[in-house]
Scaffold this active site. Structure first.
Site, PDB file in Angstrom:
ATOM      1  N   ALA A  62      28.323 -24.405 -27.053  1.00 56.40           N
ATOM      2  CA  ALA A  62      26.899 -25.211 -26.500  1.00 56.40           C
ATOM      3  C   ALA A  62      25.806 -24.450 -25.894  1.00 56.40           C
ATOM      4  O   ALA A  62      25.310 -24.385 -25.949  1.00 56.40           O
ATOM      5  CB  ALA A  62      26.810 -26.463 -26.119  1.00 56.40           C
TER       6      ALA A  62
ATOM      7  N   GLY B  55      27.738 -19.748 -28.688  1.00 55.23           N
ATOM      8  CA  GLY B  55      28.271 -20.789 -29.148  1.00 55.23           C
ATOM      9  C   GLY B  55      27.468 -21.812 -30.474  1.00 55.23           C
ATOM     10  O   GLY B  55      28.057 -22.555 -31.593  1.00 55.23           O
TER      11      GLY B  55
ATOM     12  N   ASP C 126      32.824 -27.637 -25.079  1.00 55.30           N
ATOM     13  CA  ASP C 126      31.896 -26.584 -24.127  1.00 55.30           C
ATOM     14  C   ASP C 126      32.171 -27.541 -22.763  1.00 55.30           C
ATOM     15  O   ASP C 126      32.427 -28.279 -22.808  1.00 55.30           O
ATOM     16  CB  ASP C 126      30.969 -26.521 -24.460  1.00 55.30           C
ATOM     17  CG  ASP C 126      30.263 -25.758 -23.489  1.00 55.30           C
ATOM     18  OD1 ASP C 126      29.880 -25.918 -22.689  1.00 55.30           O
ATOM     19  OD2 ASP C 126      29.253 -24.077 -24.467  1.00 55.30           O
TER      20      ASP C 126
ATOM     21  N   ARG D  67      28.469  -5.579 -17.646  1.00 55.93           N
ATOM     22  CA  ARG D  67      29.457  -5.976 -17.616  1.00 55.93           C
ATOM     23  C   ARG D  67      30.677  -6.932 -16.832  1.00 55.93           C
ATOM     24  O   ARG D  67      31.180  -7.784 -16.910  1.00 55.93           O
ATOM     25  CB  ARG D  67      29.915  -6.597 -19.152  1.00 55.93           C
ATOM     26  CG  ARG D  67      29.421  -5.624 -20.386  1.00 55.93           C
ATOM     27  CD  ARG D  67      29.931  -5.846 -21.375  1.00 55.93           C
ATOM     28  NE  ARG D  67      28.905  -5.562 -23.010  1.00 55.93           N
ATOM     29  CZ  ARG D  67      27.651  -4.413 -23.050  1.00 55.93           C
ATOM     30  NH1 ARG D  67      28.463  -3.390 -22.359  1.00 55.93           N
ATOM     31  NH2 ARG D  67      26.881  -4.071 -24.121  1.00 55.93           N
TER      32      ARG D  67
ATOM     33  N   ALA E 121      33.514 -13.055 -24.747  1.00 54.07           N
ATOM     34  CA  ALA E 121      33.269 -13.275 -24.089  1.00 54.07           C
ATOM     35  C   ALA E 121      33.219 -12.266 -22.803  1.00 54.07           C
ATOM     36  O   ALA E 121      34.535 -11.754 -23.191  1.00 54.07           O
ATOM     37  CB  ALA E 121      33.880 -14.670 -22.525  1.00 54.07           C
TER      38      ALA E 121
ATOM     39  N   ASP F 280      29.280  -4.097 -31.760  1.00 53.30           N
ATOM     40  CA  ASP F 280      28.768  -2.571 -32.274  1.00 53.30           C
ATOM     41  C   ASP F 280      28.290  -2.425 -33.321  1.00 53.30           C
ATOM     42  O   ASP F 280      27.958  -1.400 -33.512  1.00 53.30           O
ATOM     43  CB  ASP F 280      29.475  -2.022 -30.952  1.00 53.30           C
ATOM     44  CG  ASP F 280      29.573  -2.476 -29.789  1.00 53.30           C
ATOM     45  OD1 ASP F 280      28.602  -2.617 -29.193  1.00 53.30           O
ATOM     46  OD2 ASP F 280      31.193  -2.956 -29.248  1.00 53.30           O
TER      47      ASP F 280
ATOM     48  N   HIS G  85      34.177  -2.013 -25.306  1.00 53.68           N
ATOM     49  CA  HIS G  85      33.305  -3.274 -25.716  1.00 53.68           C
ATOM     50  C   HIS G  85      31.989  -2.738 -24.212  1.00 53.68           C
ATOM     51  O   HIS G  85      31.792  -3.466 -23.243  1.00 53.68           O
ATOM     52  CB  HIS G  85      32.640  -4.087 -26.028  1.00 53.68           C
ATOM     53  CG  HIS G  85      31.752  -4.341 -26.341  1.00 53.68           C
ATOM     54  ND1 HIS G  85      31.255  -4.339 -27.499  1.00 53.68           N
ATOM     55  CD2 HIS G  85      30.831  -6.068 -25.537  1.00 53.68           C
ATOM     56  CE1 HIS G  85      29.789  -5.426 -27.085  1.00 53.68           C
ATOM     57  NE2 HIS G  85      29.906  -6.055 -25.846  1.00 53.68           N
TER      58      HIS G  85
HETATM   59  P1  NAD Z   1      25.659 -19.012 -22.162  1.00 48.00           P
HETATM   60  O1  NAD Z   1      25.857 -19.331 -21.086  1.00 48.00           O
HETATM   61  O2  NAD Z   1      24.662 -19.373 -23.406  1.00 48.00           O
HETATM   62  O3  NAD Z   1      26.527 -19.953 -22.512  1.00 48.00           O
HETATM   63  C1  NAD Z   1      28.031 -20.414 -22.352  1.00 48.00           C
HETATM   64  C2  NAD Z   1      28.707 -21.453 -22.444  1.00 48.00           C
HETATM   65  O4  NAD Z   1      30.140 -21.384 -21.862  1.00 48.00           O
HETATM   66  C3  NAD Z   1      28.136 -22.346 -22.291  1.00 48.00           C
HETATM   67  O5  NAD Z   1      27.619 -23.130 -23.107  1.00 48.00           O
HETATM   68  C4  NAD Z   1      28.508 -22.857 -21.111  1.00 48.00           C
HETATM   69  O6  NAD Z   1      29.156 -24.396 -20.572  1.00 48.00           O
HETATM   70  C5  NAD Z   1      30.074 -22.433 -21.836  1.00 48.00           C
HETATM   71  N1  NAD Z   1      31.470 -22.504 -20.645  1.00 48.00           N
HETATM   72  C6  NAD Z   1      31.278 -21.973 -19.665  1.00 48.00           C
HETATM   73  N2  NAD Z   1      32.432 -21.953 -19.013  1.00 48.00           N
HETATM   74  C7  NAD Z   1      33.122 -22.683 -19.776  1.00 48.00           C
HETATM   75  C8  NAD Z   1      35.042 -23.538 -19.694  1.00 48.00           C
HETATM   76  N3  NAD Z   1      35.365 -23.618 -18.878  1.00 48.00           N
HETATM   77  N4  NAD Z   1      35.453 -23.999 -20.669  1.00 48.00           N
HETATM   78  C9  NAD Z   1      34.345 -24.094 -22.272  1.00 48.00           C
HETATM   79  N5  NAD Z   1      32.788 -23.497 -22.137  1.00 48.00           N
HETATM   80  C10 NAD Z   1      32.922 -23.487 -21.031  1.00 48.00           C
HETATM   81  O7  NAD Z   1      26.012 -17.617 -22.947  1.00 48.00           O
HETATM   82  P2  NAD Z   1      26.291 -16.842 -23.670  1.00 48.00           P
HETATM   83  O8  NAD Z   1      25.229 -16.074 -23.560  1.00 48.00           O
HETATM   84  O9  NAD Z   1      26.972 -17.204 -24.894  1.00 48.00           O
HETATM   85  O10 NAD Z   1      27.082 -15.368 -23.994  1.00 48.00           O
HETATM   86  C11 NAD Z   1      28.576 -16.036 -23.638  1.00 48.00           C
HETATM   87  C12 NAD Z   1      29.510 -14.787 -22.852  1.00 48.00           C
HETATM   88  O11 NAD Z   1      29.375 -13.893 -24.114  1.00 48.00           O
HETATM   89  C13 NAD Z   1      28.829 -13.900 -22.509  1.00 48.00           C
HETATM   90  O12 NAD Z   1      30.413 -13.782 -21.403  1.00 48.00           O
HETATM   91  C14 NAD Z   1      28.532 -13.031 -22.724  1.00 48.00           C
HETATM   92  O13 NAD Z   1      28.865 -11.816 -21.955  1.00 48.00           O
HETATM   93  C15 NAD Z   1      29.395 -11.973 -24.040  1.00 48.00           C
HETATM   94  N6  NAD Z   1      29.430 -11.562 -25.050  1.00 48.00           N
HETATM   95  C16 NAD Z   1      29.688 -11.384 -25.499  1.00 48.00           C
HETATM   96  C17 NAD Z   1      29.365 -10.270 -26.560  1.00 48.00           C
HETATM   97  C18 NAD Z   1      30.263  -9.295 -27.409  1.00 48.00           C
HETATM   98  O14 NAD Z   1      30.042  -8.677 -27.877  1.00 48.00           O
HETATM   99  N7  NAD Z   1      31.559  -9.432 -27.576  1.00 48.00           N
HETATM  100  C19 NAD Z   1      27.802 -10.490 -27.015  1.00 48.00           C
HETATM  101  C20 NAD Z   1      27.185 -10.616 -26.674  1.00 48.00           C
HETATM  102  C21 NAD Z   1      27.847 -11.653 -26.014  1.00 48.00           C
HETATM  103  C1  LMR Z   2      26.211  -7.088 -26.223  1.00 47.24           C
HETATM  104  O1  LMR Z   2      26.600  -6.064 -26.742  1.00 47.24           O
HETATM  105  O2  LMR Z   2      24.768  -7.834 -26.232  1.00 47.24           O
HETATM  106  C2  LMR Z   2      27.051  -7.929 -24.790  1.00 47.24           C
HETATM  107  O3  LMR Z   2      28.407  -7.521 -24.802  1.00 47.24           O
HETATM  108  C3  LMR Z   2      26.180  -8.730 -24.038  1.00 47.24           C
HETATM  109  C4  LMR Z   2      25.818  -7.641 -22.815  1.00 47.24           C
HETATM  110  O4  LMR Z   2      26.460  -8.472 -21.713  1.00 47.24           O
HETATM  111  O5  LMR Z   2      25.383  -7.110 -22.993  1.00 47.24           O
END
Ligand code: NAD
Ligand code: LMR
Length: 340
Positions: free
Chosen positions: A35, A39, A59, A112, A143, A175, A202
Site C-alpha cells: 500500500a 507498492g 501491508d 539510506r 527496502a 541505478d 545501492h
Molecule cells: P512508503 O512509506 O510510501 O511505503 C512503505 C509501506 O511499507 C507503507 O505502506 C507501510 O505501511 C508499509 N510497511 C511498514 N512496515 C511494514 C511491515 N512490517 N509489513 C508490511 N508493510 C509495512 O515508502 P516507499 O516510498 O514505498 O519506500 C519503501 C522503501 O523502499 C524505503 O525503504 C525506500 O528507501 C526504499 N526504496 C528503495 C529503492 C531501491 O532502489 N532499492 C528505491 C526507492 C525506494
Molecule cells: C533511490 O535510489 O531512489 C532509493 O534508494 C531511495 C533513496 O532513498 O534514495
C-alpha cells in the site's frame, strides 16, 4: 474483500496450480508493503502481466482498498488482500516470488543508512515470514538500506536452514535505469539501445556505473565521466530533495522493480539469455560477501555471475573507494541479525 471469499480464491488458485501442466501464466507474486508509495504503482504494473496468475498484497495498513481497486482491472491476474501479521502466511503460502518494498523512505538530509534503525526490524520480520512460509521463492529486496537489508535477509534464511544464495536479490535496477537515461540524454542516443552495467551496492559511492562498458560504445571525456558518475550515485538524493519531505523515488522504482520481477519470472519459466544486475551473495570482490554485478538468470535464480569485466582506471579507483563503506554496511546487516 471478506476473508471467506479471499480464502476461496486462494484455494481455487492452488487447485488450478495442481491441475496445470505448465507453470506458464501460473505464478504467484507477493508484494510486502503493497500500500506504500512504491507498492501501489508496482502492484499496478504487476497486475498487467500475463506471467502472474495471483498477486497477493500485504501491508499493515490500507491493503483492502488497494486490492479492491486493482481487482477491478480487467486482466486475468487475481488480486488478494492481506493485512496484519497473522495474514502474512496466506500472502506468502505458495508464492513463487516475493518483492519487499516495506519500510520507511528518506527525507532530505538523511542517508539510506539512517533508515536502518526502522527498516532492519521490518525486513527481518518479513524475511522470517518468507523463510517459514515460502522458502523456495525468489526474494527481491527493495527496502533500504539495501546494502544491509540483503545480508539481514540472507542471515534469516540461514538461521532457518533454508538459505539459497541464488534466490535472494537486492534490487538495484533503478541505478541501471537511471544510468541508461542519463547517458542517453547527455549523448543524444536512443535510450532503448543504451545499456550500462552498474555494480557495487545501492548507496552513494557504493553505486559504481561502468561507463567504459556502455552499449553501444560511447566515448566520455574525464569531465563527463565524473559528472555522470556523480549524478548516478546521487540520483536517489536528487528525487528525495525534489520531493521535499514527501518521500523518495516511487514511480521510477516501481518501473524498475517491475522490470526486475518480469526478468526473473521469464527466466524462471525457461526463457534464456536474461540478464540483470542485482546485489547478491558474491565472491567477485574478496572483501565483500555481497556485491552487485550483471547476472545471468535461470529457472533457479542466478545461473551465472558475469563479474566485473574489464574496468577503466577511473572505475578501478571507484571500486577501491567503495570497499570500506560497502563492507561496513554489509557487516552491520550481518551483526544485526546475530545480536537483535
Ligand atoms: P512508503 O512509506 O510510501 O511505503 C512503505 C509501506 O511499507 C507503507 O505502506 C507501510 O505501511 C508499509 N510497511 C511498514 N512496515 C511494514 C511491515 N512490517 N509489513 C508490511 N508493510 C509495512 O515508502 P516507499 O516510498 O514505498 O519506500 C519503501 C522503501 O523502499 C524505503 O525503504 C525506500 O528507501 C526504499 N526504496 C528503495 C529503492 C531501491 O532502489 N532499492 C528505491 C526507492 C525506494
Ligand atoms: C533511490 O535510489 O531512489 C532509493 O534508494 C531511495 C533513496 O532513498 O534514495
Amino acid at each position: 474483500m471478506c476473508t471467506f471469499i479471499r480464502r476461496m480464491r486462494i484455494s481455487h488458485l492452488n487447485t488450478a496450480r495442481w491441475l496445470s501442466t505448465s507453470r506458464t501464466n501460473n505464478m504467484k507474486v507477493s508484494v510486502l508493503g503493497a500500500a506504500g508509495g512504491i507498492g501501489q504503482p508496482l502492484s499496478l504494473l504487476l497486475k498487467q502481466s500475463p506471467l502472474i496468475s495471483h498477486l497477493a498484497l500485504y501491508d499493515i495498513v490500507n491493503t483492502p482498498g488497494v486490492a479492491a481497486d486493482l481487482s477491478h482491472i480487467n486482466t486475468s491476474t487475481i488480486v488478494t488482500s492481506h493485512t496484519e501479521s497473522p495474514e502474512l502466511y496466506h500472502c506468502l503460502k505458495d508464492a513463487d516470488l516475493v518483492v519487499i518494498p516495506a519500510g520507511v523512505p528518506r527525507k532530505p538530509g538523511m542517508t539510506r543508512d539512517d533508515l536502518f534503525t526502522t527498516n532492519a526490524s521490518i525486513v527481518k520480520h518479513l524475511a522470517t515470514g518468507c523463510a517459514e512460509h515460502c522458502p523456495n521463492a525468489f526474494i527481491c529486496i527493495i527496502a533500504n538500506p539495501v546494502n544491509s537489508t540483503v545480508p539481514i535477509t540472507a542471515e534469516v534464511f540461514k538461521d532457518n536452514g533454508v538459505y539459497n544464495p541464488k534466490k535472494i536479490f537486492g534490487v538495484t535496477t533503478l541505478d541501471i535505469v537511471r544510468a541508461n537515461t542519463f547517458v542517453a540524454v547527455s549523448k543524444d542516443l536512443d535510450v532503448n539501445q543504451v545499456s550500462i552495467p552498474v555494480v557495487g551496492g545501492h548507496a552513494g559511492v557504493t553505486i559504481l556505473p561502468l561507463l567504459s562498458q556502455a552499449k553501444p560504445t560511447v566515448n566520455f571525456s574525464n569531465e563527463e565521466l565524473t559528472t555522470l558518475t556523480t549524478r548516478i550515485q546521487n540520483a536517489g538524493t536528487e528525487v528525495v530533495e525534489a520531493k521535499a519531505g514527501q518521500g523518495s523515488a516511487t514511480l521510477s522504482m516501481a518501473y524498475a522493480g517491475a522490470r526486475f520481477v518480469f526478468s526473473l519470472l521469464r527466466a524462471a519459466q525457461g526463457e534464456r539469455g536474461i540478464s540483470e544486475c542485482a546485489f547478491v551473495e558474491s565472491t567477485v570482490v574478496p572483501e565483500l560477501p555481497y556485491f552487485s554485478t550483471p547476472l545471468l538468470l535461470g529457472k533457479e535464480g542466478i545461473a551465472q555471475n558475469f563479474g566485473l569485466g574489464k574496468l577503466s582506471d577511473f572505475e578501478k579507483k571507484g571500486l577501491e573507494a567503495l570497499i570500506p563503506e560497502l563492507s561496513k554496511n554489509i557487516e552491520k546487516g550481518i551483526r544485526f541479525n546475530k545480536f537483535e
